[in-house]
Scaffold this motif. Structure first.
Motif, mmCIF file in Angstrom:
data_model
loop_
_atom_site.group_PDB
_atom_site.id
_atom_site.type_symbol
_atom_site.label_atom_id
_atom_site.label_comp_id
_atom_site.label_asym_id
_atom_site.label_seq_id
_atom_site.Cartn_x
_atom_site.Cartn_y
_atom_site.Cartn_z
ATOM 1 N N GLY A 16 0.688 -1.148 0.188
ATOM 2 C CA GLY A 16 0.085 -0.077 -0.063
ATOM 3 C C GLY A 16 0.823 1.266 -0.080
ATOM 4 O O GLY A 16 0.281 2.439 -0.038
ATOM 5 N N ARG A 17 1.974 1.091 -0.186
ATOM 6 C CA ARG A 17 2.946 2.384 0.141
ATOM 7 C C ARG A 17 3.174 3.112 -1.413
ATOM 8 O O ARG A 17 3.287 2.545 -2.555
ATOM 9 C CB ARG A 17 4.442 1.735 0.427
ATOM 10 N N ASP A 18 3.288 4.551 -1.304
ATOM 11 C CA ASP A 18 3.452 5.262 -2.330
ATOM 12 C C ASP A 18 5.253 5.149 -2.603
ATOM 13 O O ASP A 18 5.825 5.401 -1.533
ATOM 14 C CB ASP A 18 3.177 6.716 -2.292
ATOM 15 N N ILE A 19 5.583 5.215 -3.828
ATOM 16 C CA ILE A 19 7.190 5.802 -4.087
ATOM 17 C C ILE A 19 7.235 6.538 -4.704
ATOM 18 O O ILE A 19 7.319 6.599 -5.988
ATOM 19 C CB ILE A 19 7.643 4.028 -4.559
ATOM 20 N N VAL A 20 7.323 7.795 -4.327
ATOM 21 C CA VAL A 20 7.746 8.912 -4.997
ATOM 22 C C VAL A 20 9.268 9.239 -5.247
ATOM 23 O O VAL A 20 9.705 9.954 -6.211
ATOM 24 C CB VAL A 20 6.845 10.112 -4.363
ATOM 25 N N SER A 21 9.919 9.118 -4.010
ATOM 26 C CA SER A 21 11.420 9.379 -4.050
ATOM 27 C C SER A 21 11.984 8.251 -3.820
ATOM 28 O O SER A 21 11.357 7.339 -2.677
ATOM 29 C CB SER A 21 11.662 10.506 -3.065
ATOM 30 N N ILE A 22 13.368 8.007 -3.740
ATOM 31 C CA ILE A 22 14.102 6.641 -3.196
ATOM 32 C C ILE A 22 14.252 7.080 -1.960
ATOM 33 O O ILE A 22 14.600 6.197 -0.970
ATOM 34 C CB ILE A 22 15.346 6.876 -3.965
ATOM 35 N N ARG A 23 14.197 8.216 -1.423
ATOM 36 C CA ARG A 23 14.258 8.576 -0.001
ATOM 37 C C ARG A 23 12.813 8.441 0.784
ATOM 38 O O ARG A 23 12.859 8.123 1.953
ATOM 39 C CB ARG A 23 14.332 10.073 0.361
ATOM 40 N N ASP A 24 11.820 7.892 0.175
ATOM 41 C CA ASP A 24 10.657 7.037 0.747
ATOM 42 C C ASP A 24 11.045 5.791 1.364
ATOM 43 O O ASP A 24 10.085 4.956 1.671
ATOM 44 C CB ASP A 24 9.444 6.962 -0.292
ATOM 45 N N LEU A 25 12.155 5.097 0.695
ATOM 46 C CA LEU A 25 12.491 3.924 1.149
ATOM 47 C C LEU A 25 13.869 3.863 2.182
ATOM 48 O O LEU A 25 14.814 4.697 1.889
ATOM 49 C CB LEU A 25 12.904 2.947 -0.160
ATOM 50 N N TYR A 186 22.181 10.142 -3.994
ATOM 51 C CA TYR A 186 21.898 9.824 -3.045
ATOM 52 C C TYR A 186 21.899 8.189 -2.332
ATOM 53 O O TYR A 186 22.344 7.987 -1.211
ATOM 54 C CB TYR A 186 20.418 10.294 -2.714
ATOM 55 N N ALA A 187 21.352 7.451 -3.166
ATOM 56 C CA ALA A 187 21.286 6.131 -2.828
ATOM 57 C C ALA A 187 22.722 5.311 -2.890
ATOM 58 O O ALA A 187 23.289 4.526 -1.830
ATOM 59 C CB ALA A 187 20.577 5.232 -3.910
ATOM 60 N N LEU A 188 23.449 5.822 -3.694
ATOM 61 C CA LEU A 188 24.961 5.303 -3.583
ATOM 62 C C LEU A 188 25.515 5.867 -2.264
ATOM 63 O O LEU A 188 26.325 4.937 -1.786
ATOM 64 C CB LEU A 188 25.712 5.914 -4.899
ATOM 65 N N SER A 189 25.292 7.016 -1.827
ATOM 66 C CA SER A 189 26.065 7.547 -0.517
ATOM 67 C C SER A 189 25.459 6.742 0.581
ATOM 68 O O SER A 189 25.962 6.481 1.553
ATOM 69 C CB SER A 189 25.584 8.907 -0.626
ATOM 70 N N LEU A 190 24.125 6.233 0.223
ATOM 71 C CA LEU A 190 23.436 5.512 1.459
ATOM 72 C C LEU A 190 24.202 4.235 1.802
ATOM 73 O O LEU A 190 24.260 3.607 2.842
ATOM 74 C CB LEU A 190 22.036 5.219 1.261
ATOM 75 N N PHE A 191 24.693 3.686 0.500
ATOM 76 C CA PHE A 191 25.257 2.419 0.639
ATOM 77 C C PHE A 191 26.686 2.508 0.601
ATOM 78 O O PHE A 191 27.358 1.478 1.005
ATOM 79 C CB PHE A 191 24.956 1.562 -0.672
ATOM 80 N N GLY A 192 27.313 3.686 0.934
ATOM 81 C CA GLY A 192 28.656 3.960 1.262
ATOM 82 C C GLY A 192 29.635 4.046 -0.067
ATOM 83 O O GLY A 192 31.028 3.997 0.225
ATOM 84 N N ALA A 193 29.110 4.014 -1.025
ATOM 85 C CA ALA A 193 29.713 4.008 -2.396
ATOM 86 C C ALA A 193 30.483 5.466 -2.604
ATOM 87 O O ALA A 193 30.238 6.400 -2.090
ATOM 88 C CB ALA A 193 28.883 3.607 -3.734
ATOM 89 N N SER A 194 31.437 5.578 -3.279
ATOM 90 C CA SER A 194 32.178 6.797 -3.619
ATOM 91 C C SER A 194 31.499 7.523 -4.929
ATOM 92 O O SER A 194 31.267 6.604 -5.636
ATOM 93 C CB SER A 194 33.696 6.775 -3.765
#
Length: 321
Positions: A16-25, A186-194
């Motif tokens: 039931g979730r909206d996915i509008v931005s990767i930051r929603d996850l 943003y997502a790459l930084s979340l996972f620690g990638a350069s």
């Protein structure tokens, strides 16, 4: 990749979730989607059948052109036994008569279980989610966000490199208007990638995104010279300089051929380098690269199917694909 133990061995609940931005996850939710996508690969390839979404309907509302995003969403739904309705261009819909986005979404929620929206205006997906009682997935809104492209980009890196965190990802091209690189950085930084951003000064990453990345403690660099950073790249993510996003045509002409990826450039790269592109491309990648050892952009487009299968099934509350 760092995997997490999920409570009771079950995946996190996205129903039931909206996915509008990767930051929603959260990071854990992204990992759960990528894990389910990997399990979905045989279904995406047509090697195994699934009726996981039988009886469910997907509405695709595409207010601007798209080939890969729309077809991969439709393929994902059909591979899981569901159905698809919607429009691929506004000329054939009531939008052409002046119907508002809010009314179109209210209409679509009456006919479907989940809505995928692509729109030229930033913020349109968030507005649609506010009006819809059914889940809304953002398939790209102007220069804003494209979260499912980010998920498939992460999945491609995971599948082709074996890990996300230990890579230096060079983003090159239109970083100002390119919504895919906004979400991906943003997502790459979340996972620690350069992350290394390469663009002409007028097309560098917007200051607000740079500020957010620095606040996250991201390993982040900027340059306007691809030649100076290519030898240290593990992933080269190339974007099209988007003429349609420029308010001034003269400004576009100044930067339209700023970068070109060819075998001469790649001769200085690591043998293990992979080249990605969200497609469609123009002249930024030479055709001679297509059959070389670095090209992964067509495989990247295929990965959109299992990733969107995973996301649709989880949003619609199904435990398996």
């Amino acid at each position: 990749m760092e995997y997490v133990a999920l409570e009771g061995g079950k995946e996190l609940d996205l129903s039931g979730r909206d996915i509008v931005s990767i930051r929603d996850l959260t990071k854990e939710e992204i990992i759960a989607i990528l894990e389910r996508a990997e399990k979905a690969l045989p279904v995406a390839r047509g090697e195994r059948g699934s009726r996981a979404l039988e009886g469910k309907i997907l509405a695709t509302l595409f207010y601007e052109p798209s080939t890969r995003t729309r077809l991969s969403f439709e393929s994902a739904m059909l591979r899981l036994g569901g159905s698809v309705i919607g429009f691929a261009e506004v000329s054939g819909a009531s939008v052409a008569k002046g119907e508002t986005l809010a009314d179109t979404v209210r209409m679509a929620e009456s006919y479907a279980d989940v809505i995928v929206l692509r729109h030229p205006h930033e913020g349109a997906a968030r507005l649609a989610a506010d009006f819809s009682s059914k889940p809304v997935i953002n398939a790209g809104d102007g220069a804003g966000q494209h979260p499912t492209q980010t998920l498939l980009d992460l999945f491609t890196i995971k599948m082709e490199k074996g890990d996300i965190a230990e890579n230096n990802v060079v983003l090159v091209g239109d970083l100002k208007y390119g919504r895919t690189v906004h979400s991906l950085s943003y997502a790459l930084s979340l996972f620690g990638a350069s992350v290394t951003c390469v663009a002409p000064p007028s097309l560098q990453m917007p200051p607000e995104i740079v500020s957010q990345l620095r606040q996250m403690g991201a390993r982040f660099n900027q340059s306007d010279s691809l030649e100076s950073v290519i030898s240290g790249a593990d992933v080269l993510y190339v974007t099209r300089i988007q003429r349609e996003r420029f308010p001034d045509p003269e400004e576009y002409r100044k930067v339209e051929n700023a970068y070109r990826i060819d075998n001469s450039l790649l001769a200085n790269a690591k043998k293990s380098l992979i080249v990605l592109h969200p497609l469609p491309r123009l002249a930024e990648i030479a055709p001679e690269v297509d059959n070389g050892p670095h090209a992964r952009y067509f495989k990247q487009a295929f990965y959109g199917v299992p990733v969107r299968m995973a996301l649709l099934s989880m949003i619609l509350g199904k435990e398996e694909v």
